[in-house]
Motif scaffolding. Structure first.
Motif: not given
Length: 201
Positions: A15-30
């Protein structure tokens, strides 16, 4: 690679491979999201029936004069999001309640963290409450704060002009849990002699 081979490869993925990698939100967007969240309130009208959301959205800005515009959006059912252009407007609305629409109580909450509406309880409102049968000894600001603390969390005490005053009752603003019944009696041992004095709400 034919369709069957692709299907076998997909079936072998976790399931994790199908969902794709964990990507942190860009600091400016946050930071932009947090800035907008600081100007937002979420409110729920406490009714078993869905209120007329169009009427509510159109009436609220007319009831309260805002320094700048406010955006009101339906989150779901009787839950609404209020985005203020001016933080003072937001503060005045949050402090100025309780608010109601069509005889239905509106419970407002400030957004914190990520602003997860699903985990907001919408059950605490600040009300002005009168405490009656208060003897003259108790007509001081300090004792008024003590008595209001017996009800719930104290927001404000009506101190009068001089701070200490004589009146038929004292008036305090306390945060109440609307899911719990209102306490009608305060039992106080004023003289610390074991004798009960009863004050009424």
């Amino acid at each position: 690679m034919n369709v069957e081979e692709v299907a076998k490869l997909c079936a072998a993925l976790t399931p994790k491979e199908m969902e794709g990698p964990l990507k942190p939100l860009h600091v400016n967007l946050k930071a932009r999201g947090e800035k907008r969240l600081a100007c937002r309130l979420v409110g729920e009208l406490l009714s078993n029936k869905n209120v007329n959301s169009d009427a509510f959205i159109s009436v609220l800005p007319k009831i309260r004069k805002f320094i700048e515009d406010v955006e009101i959006e339906v989150v779901s059912g009787n839950t609404f999001s209020f985005t203020f252009k001016n933080v003072n407007d937001r503060r005045q609305v949050l402090l100025g309640g309780p608010w109601s629409f069509d005889k239905v109580l509106l419970v407002l909450e400030a957004t914190v963290g990520k602003g997860d509406v699903q985990n907001m309880s919408f059950n605490k409102v600040a009300f002005w409450v009168q405490i009656h049968n208060v003897h003259l000894l108790c007509m001081t600001v300090e004792i008024m704060r003590f008595l209001s603390g017996m009800i719930k969390e104290v927001k404000e005490v009506d101190e009068g002009k001089s701070g200490d005053y004589v009146r038929k009752y004292i008036q305090v603003r306390v945060v109440m849990n609307v899911d719990e019944p209102l306490r009608r009696i305060l039992r106080v041992d004023v003289m610390r002699d074991g004798k009960e004095m009863t004050m009424l709400l």
